[in-house]
Design a protein around this motif. Structure first.
Motif, PDB file in Angstrom:
ATOM      1  N   TYR A 117     -23.666  -2.425  -3.087  1.00 38.23           N
ATOM      2  CA  TYR A 117     -23.643  -2.069  -4.505  1.00 38.23           C
ATOM      3  C   TYR A 117     -24.907  -1.291  -4.834  1.00 38.23           C
ATOM      4  CZ  TYR A 117     -26.618  -6.274  -4.813  1.00 38.23           C
ATOM      5  OH  TYR A 117     -27.605  -7.209  -4.629  1.00 38.23           O
ATOM      6  N   ASN A 125     -25.133  -0.423 -15.569  1.00 41.12           N
ATOM      7  CA  ASN A 125     -23.989  -1.084 -14.935  1.00 41.12           C
ATOM      8  C   ASN A 125     -24.214  -2.583 -14.722  1.00 41.12           C
ATOM      9  OD1 ASN A 125     -25.913  -0.651 -12.934  1.00 41.12           O
ATOM     10  ND2 ASN A 125     -24.388  -0.300 -11.322  1.00 41.12           N
ATOM     11  N   ILE A 126     -25.241  -3.122 -15.371  1.00 37.18           N
ATOM     12  CA  ILE A 126     -25.461  -4.569 -15.359  1.00 37.18           C
ATOM     13  C   ILE A 126     -24.795  -5.159 -16.599  1.00 37.18           C
ATOM     14  CG2 ILE A 126     -27.193  -6.402 -15.439  1.00 37.18           C
ATOM     15  CD1 ILE A 126     -29.101  -4.557 -13.972  1.00 37.18           C
ATOM     16  N   GLU A 127     -23.831  -6.024 -16.413  1.00 38.70           N
ATOM     17  CA  GLU A 127     -22.951  -6.481 -17.488  1.00 38.70           C
ATOM     18  C   GLU A 127     -23.708  -7.105 -18.659  1.00 38.70           C
ATOM     19  OE1 GLU A 127     -19.530  -6.121 -17.573  1.00 38.70           O
ATOM     20  OE2 GLU A 127     -19.871  -4.853 -15.811  1.00 38.70           O
ATOM     21  N   ASN A 128     -24.764  -7.865 -18.390  1.00 41.73           N
ATOM     22  CA  ASN A 128     -25.445  -8.599 -19.450  1.00 41.73           C
ATOM     23  C   ASN A 128     -26.821  -8.025 -19.768  1.00 41.73           C
ATOM     24  OD1 ASN A 128     -26.517  -9.375 -16.970  1.00 41.73           O
ATOM     25  ND2 ASN A 128     -26.941 -11.485 -17.620  1.00 41.73           N
ATOM     26  N   PRO A 705     -24.539  -9.703  -7.430  1.00 37.30           N
ATOM     27  CA  PRO A 705     -23.143  -9.234  -7.431  1.00 37.30           C
ATOM     28  C   PRO A 705     -22.174 -10.411  -7.590  1.00 37.30           C
ATOM     29  CG  PRO A 705     -23.944  -9.400  -5.187  1.00 37.30           C
ATOM     30  CD  PRO A 705     -25.062  -9.890  -6.070  1.00 37.30           C
ATOM     31  N   GLU A 707     -17.978 -10.914  -8.301  1.00 38.24           N
ATOM     32  CA  GLU A 707     -16.641 -10.384  -8.544  1.00 38.24           C
ATOM     33  C   GLU A 707     -16.683  -8.893  -8.864  1.00 38.24           C
ATOM     34  OE1 GLU A 707     -14.733 -12.806 -11.498  1.00 38.24           O
ATOM     35  OE2 GLU A 707     -14.894 -14.632 -10.305  1.00 38.24           O
ATOM     36  N   ASP A 708     -17.377  -8.144  -8.021  1.00 41.27           N
ATOM     37  CA  ASP A 708     -17.481  -6.684  -8.116  1.00 41.27           C
ATOM     38  C   ASP A 708     -18.187  -6.200  -9.369  1.00 41.27           C
ATOM     39  OD1 ASP A 708     -16.118  -6.317  -5.674  1.00 41.27           O
ATOM     40  OD2 ASP A 708     -14.182  -6.500  -6.678  1.00 41.27           O
ATOM     41  N   LYS A 709     -18.919  -7.068 -10.012  1.00 43.36           N
ATOM     42  CA  LYS A 709     -19.736  -6.684 -11.153  1.00 43.36           C
ATOM     43  C   LYS A 709     -21.177  -7.141 -10.908  1.00 43.36           C
ATOM     44  CE  LYS A 709     -16.005  -6.884 -14.578  1.00 43.36           C
ATOM     45  NZ  LYS A 709     -15.550  -7.488 -15.872  1.00 43.36           N
ATOM     46  N   LEU A 710     -22.100  -6.554 -11.656  1.00 45.84           N
ATOM     47  CA  LEU A 710     -23.510  -6.904 -11.523  1.00 45.84           C
ATOM     48  C   LEU A 710     -24.005  -7.621 -12.764  1.00 45.84           C
ATOM     49  CD1 LEU A 710     -24.951  -3.615  -9.934  1.00 45.84           C
ATOM     50  CD2 LEU A 710     -24.064  -5.657  -8.771  1.00 45.84           C
ATOM     51  N   TYR A 711     -24.836  -8.634 -12.551  1.00 50.40           N
ATOM     52  CA  TYR A 711     -25.441  -9.386 -13.644  1.00 50.40           C
ATOM     53  C   TYR A 711     -26.932  -9.543 -13.361  1.00 50.40           C
ATOM     54  CZ  TYR A 711     -20.645 -10.669 -14.898  1.00 50.40           C
ATOM     55  OH  TYR A 711     -19.325 -10.629 -15.247  1.00 50.40           O
TER      56      TYR A 711
END
Length: 792
Positions: A117, A125-128, A705, A707-711
Motif C-alpha cells: 500500500y 487516503n487515510i480514512e480517519n 492497513p 480491509e484494503d483501507k488505511l487508518y
C-alpha cells in the motif's frame, strides 16, 4: 574435578531441606525433574552422592517463628554456643546438584503476505485523518515516507495512551514495547515478592547462624594460622549481620579489634562512595556498589536485603594470582567458610538457607561464575578425603593436592579490566557471587581499560544481530579507530552467540528475556511481506529503541544480582472500529513461553500468590490473543468483532494485569507504582558509570492497513537514554531529573510535576530517524451515531 565442574555450572534447582523445625508436606513433594531429564553431558555422581531435586515445599512453615525473629532484629544479639554441635550435616554435605531441562519452545507457523500500500502525500487516503490535527510538515513527511512517526509525551505509564485512545475513539496500535513492558511488570513484581516474603527471612537467619557458628569454630581450631584466618571470617559475617540489622551496634562475644574492623567496613558501605582500601581485605574495593537502587529503594527491608546480598555477592577471596600462584591463606579461609556453612544448625541448615536464596534467584538471573560454598565443599572432600576435621586443612601433606585442585577450578568469564587499582580480578571465591550474565560478558570482552573503557548497550544489540546497531557502532562511534582489536572481538562474539540454542537461551529467565528482546531486532526488507511501516529504515531504529527500552528494564530489575563489566576509567460511547497489533509472532511466543516457565518456577517453590497468578494468567491470555491477531494480519485476514473488542480494551487490560502483579506483593511499598520510568547502571569504571534510563513513554502514530483501507492508529513506545553518570542513580533521582518529584505525606505518596532538570541527558542522536521534537497533535472525539444506537 569433574564433580566440581558439575557443581559450578549445574546449580539450577532447589535443594531438599534439612530443617529440624520445619514440617515438610511430603504428600505434595513433586520433583520437577525426572531421572531421564538429567543432562546426559554431565558425569554421573558416585553412588553414595545424593542428587538434589526440586521440591514443592509448604511455604507456610517458612513463617514459623517469624515474629520471634523480627523481635530479635530489634535487640542486640549475644553469640551463644549451646545450640550447636561442631559436626557436618550428613545429608547436605553429600548432596550434588543436577541440571534442570527446559521444555521446547513452539512458535506457531505463519506466513507474511500483507498487501502493498502507499500513503498519499497529503494523507488524504487515510480514512480517519480528519480526526487528527496539528501534525507539522516534517511529521507528515515522516508518516508518508516511513508509515509512522513517534512524538514525545508526558505519559508516565504506557497504558495511559491506550486509555485515551479508547475515550477519543482512536484505533489502538499494540506495540511490542508495551507487551515487553508488561512482562517486566511480572518479572519485577514477582522477584520483589519472593525477596521480601521468603528470601529476606532466610537471609536474616543465615547471617545470624553463620556468625554464631564462625565464632564457635574459632574455639575448635588448633592451628594458629587457621585461627587467624577464621577471625577474618568472623569479621565477614559480622558485616553481613550488621547490614541485615541495619546497624553496627550489635553485641557479640568477639575481640574488640574484630568488631571494630567490621564497623569500619560497615561505615564504608553506608557511605558508598567508590573504590576505597578495604579494612578487612586490604585491597581496593568498590563501595559505590552498595548504593541502594533499582526496586530496592521502595522499602527499608528491601534496602537491607540489597546491601547484605551485595556484600555476599561482591566481597572476594582471590584464590590465584595472575602468575598462577595459589593464595594459600584465602583458599584456607574459603574452605573454612564452606565448612561452617555445612555444619549442623539448631534451626535450618545453613546450606539449605544458602540454596533457598541462591537457586530461585539463579532461575531468574543465572549462576555465578565465581567459586561458591558448594564448589569448595566438593573440593574439600576431594583433597581431604573423608575427614571432617578442619584442623587438617593447613597440614603440609595436602598442600600440593590442594594447589592442583584449586588450579583446576575454572576462571571467571567476567573479570574486571583494572590497571591502577589492586582489586583482584583472577579466580576467586565469593560466598554467593553475582551472576554471570551474557550481556556483561559481551561488554567486558569489548572494553579495554586504556583504549575503550566505556562500552555501550549497542555492543550487546549488535552482537545479538542488529545490523542498525552494528552500523552505528562502526560508522558513527567507531571504537575500532582507537582500538583495532574491537572489530575482531565483536565478530567473534557475534559468531559465538549466533550459535546459541535453547539450552543457553532457556537456561534462566534473564537469558530468556534477552532472547525475546532479540526478536525486536529482526529487520525486514521490502519483499518480506510485512506491513510497509515495518520494512522502512526508520522502523529498524524504532525497533532498536524498543529493544533498548526493554533491556533497560531487565538491567534495572537485576541490578543486585548481575555482575557488571568493569574497567577503569472511563470511556466514550463511540469507539474506533479497527485496531492493529505490531505483528511479531516469535516475540509473543517467547514471552508466552517465559511466562509459563515463571509460573512453574514460582509454583514449584510455593512462592506464587493468587493475585500474581491471576495477573500471569491474564497476561498469557493476552499473548495468545496477540499471536492470533498477528498471524491473521500477516495473512490479510479480518479480525473477529470479539478480537477487535479485546484490542479496544488493551489499555485497561495491561493496567489490570499490572495491578494484579502489584497486589501480588505481600507488602505495601509506597511509591513502588507511581511511575514506570526507571534508570540503572550497567558498567563501572572508577568515578563514572554507564547508565540506561527510560523516560516518559512516547506516542507512536502508525498508518495501518485494514480491509484494503488505511487508518491512523496510535500506541505507546519507550523513550531510551544512554549516558555516563558520575554517580549510580536511583529511580527517584532519575524521576526528578525528568521533572517528577515524589512528595511523601502521612496519607500517601504522590507525584508533583515540575520542569525537567537542565542536567537531564539527551537521548541518542539516532532517535531522530523516527522521532520528532514536538507534539502539538489534537484529536477530535468521534461523534456518536445516534441512529445506530437507536437501531440497536
Amino acid at each position: 574435578m569433574k564433580k566440581i565442574l558439575v557443581v559450578i555450572f549445574c546449580i539450577s534447582i532447589l535443594l531438599v531441606g534439612c530443617n529440624k523445625d520445619r514440617d515438610v508436606d511430603t504428600e505434595n513433594q513433586k520433583p520437577t525433574i525426572a531421572e531421564d531429564e538429567t543432562d546426559h553431558n554431565e558425569q554421573p555422581a558416585n553412588d553414595e552422592k545424593k542428587d538434589i531435586s526440586d521440591t514443592t515445599k509448604d511455604r507456610q512453615d517458612h513463617n514459623d517463628g517469624t515474629d520471634e525473629m523480627n523481635n530479635e532484629q530489634e535487640e542486640s544479639e549475644q553469640i551463644k554456643e549451646e545450640p550447636y554441635v561442631m559436626q557436618l550435616n550428613k545429608e547436605w554435605a553429600g548432596k550434588e546438584p543436577i541440571l534442570r531441562k527446559m521444555t521446547e519452545l513452539i512458535i506457531p507457523p505463519y506466513e507474511a503476505k500483507v498487501k502493498p500500500y502507499t500513503i498519499a502525500k497529503d494523507l488524504s487516503n487515510i480514512e480517519n485523518i480528519d480526526q487528527f490535527s496539528g501534525f507539522t510538515n516534517e511529521q507528515i513527511n515522516m508518516l508518508v515516507k516511513n508509515g509512522f512517526v513517534v512524538l514525545p509525551s508526558r505519559s508516565t505509564r504506557m497504558h495511559y495512551v491506550y486509555d485515551t485512545n479508547e475515550y477519543k475513539g482512536v484505533p489502538n496500535f499494540i506495540t511490542a514495547d508495551s507487551v515487553l513492558h508488561t512482562y517486566h511488570q511480572f518479572y519485577s513484581k514477582s522477584l520483589i515478592n519472593i525477596e521480601s516474603a521468603f528470601l529476606y527471612e532466610d537471609l536474616d537467619l543465615l547471617t545470624k547462624q553463620m556468625l554464631e557458628k564462625s565464632v564457635m569454630l574459632l574455639n575448635e581450631l588448633e592451628d594458629e594460622d587457621l585461627q587467624e584466618l577464621q577471625k577474618k571470617n568472623i569479621v565477614y559475617f559480622l558485616v553481613a549481620r550488621m547490614l541485615i540489622m541495619n546497624t553496627s551496634e550489635i553485641s557479640a562475644e568477639v575481640e574488640a579489634e574484630l568488631l571494630n574492623t567490621a564497623k569500619d567496613e560497615y561505615a564504608l558501605i553506608e557511605k558508598a562512595e567508590g573504590f576505597v582500601k578495604s579494612p578487612l581485605y586490604q585491597f581496593d574495593f568498590d563501595y559505590s556498589q552498595f548504593k541502594v537502587r533499582g526496586h530496592y529503594t521502595r522499602s527499608e527491608e528491601l534496602g537491607r536485603y540489597f546491601k547484605t546480598m551485595m556484600w555476599f555477592g561482591t566481597a572476594p577471596l582471590p584464590l590465584m594470582d595472575a602468575e598462577g600462584n595459589m593464595n594459600n591463606d584465602n583458599t584456607l579461609q574459603a574452605l573454612l567458610v564452606s565448612f561452617t556453612t555445612f555444619l549442623d544448625s539448631k534451626k535450618t541448615c545453613d546450606a539449605e538457607l544458602w540454596a533457598n536464596i541462591y537457586l530461585p534467584t539463579a532461575q531468574y538471573v543465572g549462576l555465578s561464575d565465581d567459586i561458591n560454598v558448594f564448589v569448595m565443599n566438593e573440593l574439600r572432600k576431594e583433597v581431604y578425603g573423608g575427614s571432617e576435621d578442619p584442623n587438617i586443612f593447613n597440614d603440609a601433606e595436602y598442600v600440593d593436592k590442594l594447589y592442583e585442585a584449586v588450579k583446576a577450578l575454572p576462571d571467571p568469564k567476567i573479570a574486571a579490566d583494572l590497571k591502577s587499582l589492586d582489586t583482584p580480578t583472577e579466580k576467586q571465591f565469593r560466598y554467593m557471587g553475582q551472576r554471570y550474565i551474557l550481556d556483561s560478558y559481551v561488554m567486558q570482552t569489548l572494553i579495554d581499560s586504556i583504549l575503550r573503557p566505556i562500552p555501550s548497550a549497542l555492543d550487546t544489540m549488535g552482537v545479538m544481530g542488529s545490523d542498525v546497531a552494528k552500523d552505528l557502532i562502526f560508522n558513527h562511534y567507531k571504537p575500532q579507530d582507537n582500538w583495532p582489536e574491537y572489530e575482531e572481538r565483536f565478530n567473534e562474539l557475534k559468531n559465538e552467540i549466533s550459535g546459541y540454542t535453547l539450552e543457553t537461551w532457556g537456561n534462566n529467565l534473564y537469558n530468556g528475556w534477552l532472547w525475546s528482546i532479540d526478536e525486536t531486532l529482526t529487520e525486514y526488507g521490502k519483499t518480506s511481506g510485512m506491513p510497509y511501516f515495518m520494512t522502512t529504515d526508520a522502523w529498524k531504529y524504532k525497533s532498536l529503541n524498543a529493544a533498548l527500552g526493554s533491556y533497560t528494564e531487565l538491567k534495572h530489575d537485576t541490578v543486585l544480582y548481575g555482575k557488571q563489566s568493569v574497567a577503569e576509567m472511563g470511556g466514550s460511547i463511540e469507539y474506533a472500529d479497527y485496531h492493529y497489533v505490531e505483528p511479531n509472532v516469535p516475540l509473543y511466543s517467547k514471552l508466552l513461553y517465559l511466562t509459563d516457565y515463571t509460573i512453574k518456577v514460582l509454583e514449584d517453590r510455593g512462592m506464587m500468590s493468587d493475585a500474581m497468578k491471576n495477573g500471569a494468567m491474564e497476561y498469557k491470555e493476552l499473548l495468545e490473543l496477540l499471536i492470533t491477531c498477528s498471524i491473521k494480519e500477516l495473512r490479510n485476514e479480518t479480525l473477529t468483532e470479539e478480537e477487535y473488542r479485546s484490542l479496544l480494551w488493551y489499555g485497561g487490560i495491561i493496567e489490570g494485569i499490572s495491578l494484579n502483579f502489584l497486589n501480588g506483593i505481600t507488602s505495601d511499598y509506597g511509591a513502588l507504582d507511581l511511575t514506570d520510568m526507571l534508570v540503572t547502571d550497567i558498567s563501572t569504571f572508577p568515578g563514572a558509570y554507564l547508565s540506561l534510563g527510560t523516560g516518559y513513554f512516547d506516542e507512536i502514530y502508525v498508518v495501518i492497513p485494514v480491509e484494503d483501507k488505511l487508518y491512523l492508529s496510535r500506541g505507546a513506545v519507550y523513550s531510551h537514554y544512554e549516558f555516563v553518570s558520575s554517580t549510580r542513580l536511583t529511580d527517584e533521582e532519575w524521576w526528578e531529573l525528568q521533572g517528577i518529584r515524589i512528595n511523601r505525606e502521612e496519607y500517601g505518596d504522590y507525584p508533583e510535576f515540575i520542569e525537567p532538570s537542565e542536567a537531564l541527558p539527551k537521548q541518542p542522536f539516532w532517535v531522530e530517524n523516527f522521532k520528532a521534537d514536538t507534539n502539538e497533535v489534537e484529536i477530535t472525539e468521534l461523534e456518536v451515531n445516534w441512529d445506530n444506537l437507536s437501531e440497536e
